[in-house]
Design an enzyme around this catalytic site. Sequence first.
Site, PDB file in Angstrom:
ATOM      1  N   HIS A  71       0.854  -1.193   0.000  1.00 49.47           N
ATOM      2  CA  HIS A  71       0.000   0.000   0.000  1.00 49.47           C
ATOM      3  C   HIS A  71       0.888   1.240   0.000  1.00 49.47           C
ATOM      4  O   HIS A  71       1.997   1.236   0.539  1.00 49.47           O
ATOM      5  CB  HIS A  71      -0.898   0.018   1.234  1.00 49.47           C
ATOM      6  CG  HIS A  71      -1.941  -1.049   1.235  1.00 49.47           C
ATOM      7  ND1 HIS A  71      -3.077  -0.955   2.007  1.00 49.47           N
ATOM      8  CD2 HIS A  71      -2.039  -2.228   0.568  1.00 49.47           C
ATOM      9  CE1 HIS A  71      -3.830  -2.027   1.822  1.00 49.47           C
ATOM     10  NE2 HIS A  71      -3.200  -2.824   0.952  1.00 49.47           N
ATOM     11  N   GLU A  73       0.776   3.922   1.716  1.00 53.30           N
ATOM     12  CA  GLU A  73       1.145   4.374   3.056  1.00 53.30           C
ATOM     13  C   GLU A  73       2.293   3.552   3.625  1.00 53.30           C
ATOM     14  O   GLU A  73       3.242   4.095   4.198  1.00 53.30           O
ATOM     15  CB  GLU A  73      -0.048   4.267   4.021  1.00 53.30           C
ATOM     16  CG  GLU A  73      -1.264   5.032   3.606  1.00 53.30           C
ATOM     17  CD  GLU A  73      -2.262   4.182   2.819  1.00 53.30           C
ATOM     18  OE1 GLU A  73      -1.871   3.541   1.815  1.00 53.30           O
ATOM     19  OE2 GLU A  73      -3.446   4.168   3.206  1.00 53.30           O
ATOM     20  N   CYS A 101      -6.516   1.881   5.374  1.00 54.77           N
ATOM     21  CA  CYS A 101      -7.140   0.664   5.886  1.00 54.77           C
ATOM     22  C   CYS A 101      -6.611   0.379   7.296  1.00 54.77           C
ATOM     23  O   CYS A 101      -5.757   1.099   7.811  1.00 54.77           O
ATOM     24  CB  CYS A 101      -6.822  -0.506   4.948  1.00 54.77           C
ATOM     25  SG  CYS A 101      -5.073  -0.978   4.972  1.00 54.77           S
ATOM     26  N   CYS A 104      -2.729  -0.099   7.411  1.00 55.78           N
ATOM     27  CA  CYS A 104      -1.970   1.150   7.282  1.00 55.78           C
ATOM     28  C   CYS A 104      -2.159   2.048   8.501  1.00 55.78           C
ATOM     29  O   CYS A 104      -1.196   2.654   8.981  1.00 55.78           O
ATOM     30  CB  CYS A 104      -2.368   1.867   5.997  1.00 55.78           C
ATOM     31  SG  CYS A 104      -1.890   0.932   4.519  1.00 55.78           S
TER      32      CYS A 104
END
Length: 170
Positions: A71, A73, A101, A104
């Site tokens: 991801h 992040e 999410c 993260c």
Amino acid sequence: MLARGLLVPGSLNIPSDPFERDIFWMRRALERAAEAGRAGEVPIGAVLVAGTELLAEAGNTRETAADPCGHAEINALRAAGQARGRGRLDGTTIYVTLEPCAMCAGAMVLARIERCVYAAADPKGGFLGTLGDLSAHPGLNHRFSVEKGLLEAESAEQLRAFFRARRSKG
């Protein structure tokens, strides 16, 4: 990977007004999201800064790196930790184009970030206010502030356009 390290100080024209600075960094996150989209990734971007210093920026790499944790992040947090030489990122702000999410948001808690600014809410996976809120969970040992909706329309349209194009390819 779409992660970058430290830039030369003064190489960016960073606004002095705090709100304009937030816009500046979120636009940069949207640029990283666009890069990810062009690479076939879901267009999500993240930029991590300390004051006016860019520590890291990244886009999603889940598909290109075959990494379920790829991801934007996580990529930015990893790059910033490497740039700082430590896993604690206190005093930092992360700008993200889509609400983080649970994975993260949890990583942000563990990294000890100070603030998260995100553009669009994620009704299917957002964990900084939509489905839950790890930034203020009373059982965790760190909390951080969250600001929602900055450049939300631009981020949401970027995501819609990506998925429209993907659906049209059949």
